[in-house]
Motif scaffolding. Structure first.
Motif, PDB file in Angstrom:
ATOM      1  N   LEU A 197      23.472  21.705 -91.448  1.00 28.86           N
ATOM      2  CA  LEU A 197      23.781  21.106 -90.150  1.00 28.86           C
ATOM      3  C   LEU A 197      24.179  22.169 -89.129  1.00 28.86           C
ATOM      4  CD1 LEU A 197      25.769  17.866 -91.101  1.00 28.86           C
ATOM      5  CD2 LEU A 197      23.317  18.131 -90.653  1.00 28.86           C
ATOM      6  N   LEU A 198      24.874  23.213 -89.594  1.00 26.79           N
ATOM      7  CA  LEU A 198      25.202  24.330 -88.705  1.00 26.79           C
ATOM      8  C   LEU A 198      23.922  24.996 -88.202  1.00 26.79           C
ATOM      9  CD1 LEU A 198      28.248  26.051 -90.467  1.00 26.79           C
ATOM     10  CD2 LEU A 198      28.222  25.122 -88.145  1.00 26.79           C
ATOM     11  N   GLY A 199      22.981  25.201 -89.137  1.00 26.02           N
ATOM     12  CA  GLY A 199      21.700  25.778 -88.738  1.00 26.02           C
ATOM     13  C   GLY A 199      20.952  24.884 -87.765  1.00 26.02           C
ATOM     14  N   ALA A 200      20.989  23.571 -87.999  1.00 26.47           N
ATOM     15  CA  ALA A 200      20.327  22.624 -87.103  1.00 26.47           C
ATOM     16  C   ALA A 200      20.984  22.614 -85.726  1.00 26.47           C
ATOM     17  CB  ALA A 200      20.350  21.228 -87.714  1.00 26.47           C
ATOM     18  N   ALA A 201      22.315  22.729 -85.691  1.00 21.52           N
ATOM     19  CA  ALA A 201      23.016  22.775 -84.407  1.00 21.52           C
ATOM     20  C   ALA A 201      22.623  24.033 -83.629  1.00 21.52           C
ATOM     21  CB  ALA A 201      24.526  22.742 -84.642  1.00 21.52           C
ATOM     22  N   PHE A 202      22.445  25.131 -84.346  1.00 27.98           N
ATOM     23  CA  PHE A 202      21.987  26.376 -83.717  1.00 27.98           C
ATOM     24  C   PHE A 202      20.613  26.158 -83.094  1.00 27.98           C
ATOM     25  CE2 PHE A 202      20.177  30.574 -83.459  1.00 27.98           C
ATOM     26  CZ  PHE A 202      21.244  31.412 -83.176  1.00 27.98           C
ATOM     27  N   ALA A 203      19.709  25.527 -83.873  1.00 26.74           N
ATOM     28  CA  ALA A 203      18.366  25.238 -83.377  1.00 26.74           C
ATOM     29  C   ALA A 203      18.412  24.282 -82.184  1.00 26.74           C
ATOM     30  CB  ALA A 203      17.517  24.642 -84.501  1.00 26.74           C
ATOM     31  N   ALA A 204      19.317  23.310 -82.226  1.00 28.72           N
ATOM     32  CA  ALA A 204      19.438  22.328 -81.143  1.00 28.72           C
ATOM     33  C   ALA A 204      19.854  22.993 -79.842  1.00 28.72           C
ATOM     34  CB  ALA A 204      20.447  21.253 -81.539  1.00 28.72           C
ATOM     35  N   GLN A 205      20.815  23.883 -79.915  1.00 26.29           N
ATOM     36  CA  GLN A 205      21.264  24.555 -78.703  1.00 26.29           C
ATOM     37  C   GLN A 205      20.168  25.440 -78.123  1.00 26.29           C
ATOM     38  OE1 GLN A 205      25.069  26.494 -79.063  1.00 26.29           O
ATOM     39  NE2 GLN A 205      26.158  24.554 -79.210  1.00 26.29           N
ATOM     40  N   ARG A 206      19.435  26.128 -78.992  1.00 24.52           N
ATOM     41  CA  ARG A 206      18.325  26.952 -78.506  1.00 24.52           C
ATOM     42  C   ARG A 206      17.252  26.084 -77.844  1.00 24.52           C
ATOM     43  NH1 ARG A 206      17.500  32.110 -80.373  1.00 24.52           N
ATOM     44  NH2 ARG A 206      15.824  32.015 -78.822  1.00 24.52           N
ATOM     45  N   ALA A 207      16.951  24.939 -78.458  1.00 22.88           N
ATOM     46  CA  ALA A 207      15.914  24.052 -77.919  1.00 22.88           C
ATOM     47  C   ALA A 207      16.312  23.455 -76.574  1.00 22.88           C
ATOM     48  CB  ALA A 207      15.615  22.933 -78.914  1.00 22.88           C
ATOM     49  N   ARG A 208      17.605  23.331 -76.315  1.00 23.13           N
ATOM     50  CA  ARG A 208      18.078  22.717 -75.075  1.00 23.13           C
ATOM     51  C   ARG A 208      18.576  23.739 -74.059  1.00 23.13           C
ATOM     52  NH1 ARG A 208      20.399  16.779 -76.734  1.00 23.13           N
ATOM     53  NH2 ARG A 208      18.471  16.140 -77.746  1.00 23.13           N
ATOM     54  N   GLY A 209      18.180  24.982 -74.277  1.00 26.66           N
ATOM     55  CA  GLY A 209      18.476  26.006 -73.289  1.00 26.66           C
ATOM     56  C   GLY A 209      19.893  26.523 -73.306  1.00 26.66           C
ATOM     57  N   ILE A 210      20.603  26.331 -74.401  1.00 29.39           N
ATOM     58  CA  ILE A 210      21.989  26.791 -74.518  1.00 29.39           C
ATOM     59  C   ILE A 210      22.025  28.027 -75.406  1.00 29.39           C
ATOM     60  CG2 ILE A 210      24.318  26.146 -75.249  1.00 29.39           C
ATOM     61  CD1 ILE A 210      23.414  23.210 -74.934  1.00 29.39           C
ATOM     62  N   ASP A 211      22.753  29.016 -74.994  1.00 30.88           N
ATOM     63  CA  ASP A 211      22.895  30.241 -75.779  1.00 30.88           C
ATOM     64  C   ASP A 211      23.960  30.028 -76.858  1.00 30.88           C
ATOM     65  OD1 ASP A 211      23.188  32.733 -76.856  1.00 30.88           O
ATOM     66  OD2 ASP A 211      23.551  33.764 -74.956  1.00 30.88           O
ATOM     67  N   PRO A 212      23.582  29.963 -78.153  1.00 28.05           N
ATOM     68  CA  PRO A 212      24.572  29.711 -79.214  1.00 28.05           C
ATOM     69  C   PRO A 212      25.644  30.782 -79.303  1.00 28.05           C
ATOM     70  CG  PRO A 212      22.327  29.414 -80.022  1.00 28.05           C
ATOM     71  CD  PRO A 212      22.222  30.076 -78.692  1.00 28.05           C
ATOM     72  N   TRP A 213      25.320  31.993 -78.855  1.00 24.71           N
ATOM     73  CA  TRP A 213      26.300  33.075 -78.945  1.00 24.71           C
ATOM     74  C   TRP A 213      27.358  32.946 -77.856  1.00 24.71           C
ATOM     75  CZ3 TRP A 213      25.817  35.011 -83.478  1.00 24.71           C
ATOM     76  CH2 TRP A 213      24.565  35.049 -84.080  1.00 24.71           C
ATOM     77  N   ARG A 214      27.014  32.310 -76.760  1.00 27.37           N
ATOM     78  CA  ARG A 214      27.992  32.091 -75.710  1.00 27.37           C
ATOM     79  C   ARG A 214      28.740  30.782 -75.883  1.00 27.37           C
ATOM     80  NH1 ARG A 214      25.015  31.454 -71.046  1.00 27.37           N
ATOM     81  NH2 ARG A 214      26.971  31.319 -69.888  1.00 27.37           N
ATOM     82  N   SER A 215      28.146  29.843 -76.612  1.00 22.89           N
ATOM     83  CA  SER A 215      28.816  28.558 -76.834  1.00 22.89           C
ATOM     84  C   SER A 215      29.881  28.647 -77.928  1.00 22.89           C
ATOM     85  CB  SER A 215      27.789  27.496 -77.235  1.00 22.89           C
ATOM     86  OG  SER A 215      27.307  27.731 -78.550  1.00 22.89           O
ATOM     87  N   GLY A 216      29.838  29.715 -78.734  1.00 23.13           N
ATOM     88  CA  GLY A 216      30.783  29.870 -79.834  1.00 23.13           C
ATOM     89  C   GLY A 216      30.198  29.523 -81.188  1.00 23.13           C
ATOM     90  N   LEU A 217      29.032  28.859 -81.195  1.00 20.71           N
ATOM     91  CA  LEU A 217      28.432  28.459 -82.467  1.00 20.71           C
ATOM     92  C   LEU A 217      27.952  29.654 -83.275  1.00 20.71           C
ATOM     93  CD1 LEU A 217      27.488  26.205 -84.355  1.00 20.71           C
ATOM     94  CD2 LEU A 217      25.349  26.111 -83.053  1.00 20.71           C
ATOM     95  N   GLY A 218      27.375  30.646 -82.590  1.00 22.58           N
ATOM     96  CA  GLY A 218      26.903  31.838 -83.295  1.00 22.58           C
ATOM     97  C   GLY A 218      28.040  32.564 -83.999  1.00 22.58           C
ATOM     98  N   GLY A 219      29.165  32.689 -83.318  1.00 25.71           N
ATOM     99  CA  GLY A 219      30.330  33.337 -83.937  1.00 25.71           C
ATOM    100  C   GLY A 219      30.857  32.550 -85.123  1.00 25.71           C
ATOM    101  N   LEU A 220      30.830  31.216 -85.007  1.00 26.36           N
ATOM    102  CA  LEU A 220      31.271  30.372 -86.111  1.00 26.36           C
ATOM    103  C   LEU A 220      30.379  30.555 -87.336  1.00 26.36           C
ATOM    104  CD1 LEU A 220      33.145  28.083 -87.114  1.00 26.36           C
ATOM    105  CD2 LEU A 220      31.491  26.448 -86.160  1.00 26.36           C
ATOM    106  N   LEU A 221      29.074  30.677 -87.096  1.00 27.53           N
ATOM    107  CA  LEU A 221      28.146  30.906 -88.198  1.00 27.53           C
ATOM    108  C   LEU A 221      28.424  32.236 -88.890  1.00 27.53           C
ATOM    109  CD1 LEU A 221      24.602  29.716 -87.011  1.00 27.53           C
ATOM    110  CD2 LEU A 221      25.805  29.056 -89.094  1.00 27.53           C
TER     111      LEU A 221
END
Length: 299
Positions: A197-221
């Motif tokens: 689900l973490l991987g899917a959330a990463f994919a979701a943010q990329r697909a919707r134009g959100i930078d996962p590294w700036r949203s905090g998700l990349g760091g959480l991963l």
């Protein structure tokens, strides 16, 4: 003659709900990225370096996290049943409860009665049942907390069918990772599916134009991967396998979601990936664990 219906500039078959606050183009709910004022389209969201996003950007008006609640309830019921049977609190001790020994994931090993057990012995159900067993209260508590956080964000965005398909794909991907990396070690827990689900959330943010590294998700991963490799007793294969499986399935699901409103293509795609992973589990159990079990039985 015009109908007066405005459609999304990216999805011409969908009615536009609002216009982008930056460029003024009409956008549908799938393309709406929350901003400090109003909504931005995906292109403007990527261009806006000053904008800060969180996991809440994934939300869409498609209902509550019912599937997430059911999954948590199933895990809790199985844990309580295993606890009553005497296995959940001492799963790694010499004596197993019937529930835990019947359902834990192992490619090939010797059971408490000295007989072979495992996926390589034809016990294919372990690929799934292991994802609903946990080794103690802390184990299930942490897993269910993260499942609730991720599920309450992803399920409304995906819809129930796609979310469930994605969860099951991630669960089998985690099992495949276990059977590749540690096929003779008894393994339990929903963390493989949760990493998916973490991987899917990463994919979701990329697909919707959100930078996962700036949203905090990349760091959480990254943090969770560091913990996975640094802390003894954590299933590296399960976590990494689930993450990669969820990442792959997530990219497929969200790409298909951009092209059609129907959940059928995404569910079929997840089912196809799951079948491939399932075959991989059976292969890994037979080719990696069987030789080890033969060595143990001959001693």
């Amino acid at each position: 003659m015009t109908t007066g219906i405005v459609t999304c500039y990216r999805h011409h078959d969908r009615r536009a709900g609002v216009t982008c606050q930056r460029c003024g183009r009409p956008i549908c709910p799938s393309c709406m990225v929350p901003a400090s004022v109003g909504f931005h389209c995906p292109e403007c969201a990527r261009a806006g370096a000053q904008q800060v996003h969180t996991m809440r950007s994934l939300r869409a008006p498609s209902g509550g996290p019912v599937v997430t609640q059911v999954l948590i309830a199933l895990n809790a019921v199985v844990f309580l049943a295993d606890l009553v049977a005497g296995g959940a609190a001492s799963l790694w001790a010499s004596s197993y409860s019937r529930i835990s020994e019947w359902g834990l994931l192992v490619g090939a090993a010797l059971g408490s009665n000295g007989q072979p057990i495992g996926v390589a012995d034809g016990q294919w159900w372990r690929i799934v049942t292991s994802g609903f067993l946990h080794a103690g209260l802390v184990h299930i508590g942490m897993n269910m907390l993260v499942l609730w956080i991720l599920g309450s964000q992803l399920e409304p965005a995906l819809g129930r069918a796609r979310f469930l398909a994605l969860y099951l794909t991630s669960l089998v991907a985690g099992a495949f990772g276990v059977l590749l990396v540690s096929p003779t070690s008894p393994t339990v827990g929903a963390s493989g599916a949760i990493f998916g689900l973490l991987g899917a959330a990463f994919a979701a943010q990329r697909a919707r134009g959100i930078d996962p590294w700036r949203s905090g998700l990349g760091g959480l991963l990254i943090l969770n991967l560091v913990i996975t490799f640094a802390v003894p007793g954590i299933s590296v294969g399960g976590h990494v396998g689930g993450l990669l499986g969820g990442l792959l399935a997530g990219f497929v699901v969200f790409r298909l979601d951009e092209r059609t409103r129907s959940a059928v293509p995404a569910v079929v795609a997840c089912a196809a990936i799951t079948v491939v992973l399932w075959v991989g589990c059976l292969w890994a159990a037979s080719h990696w664990a069987d030789p080890v079990l033969g060595f143990l039985s001959s001693r």
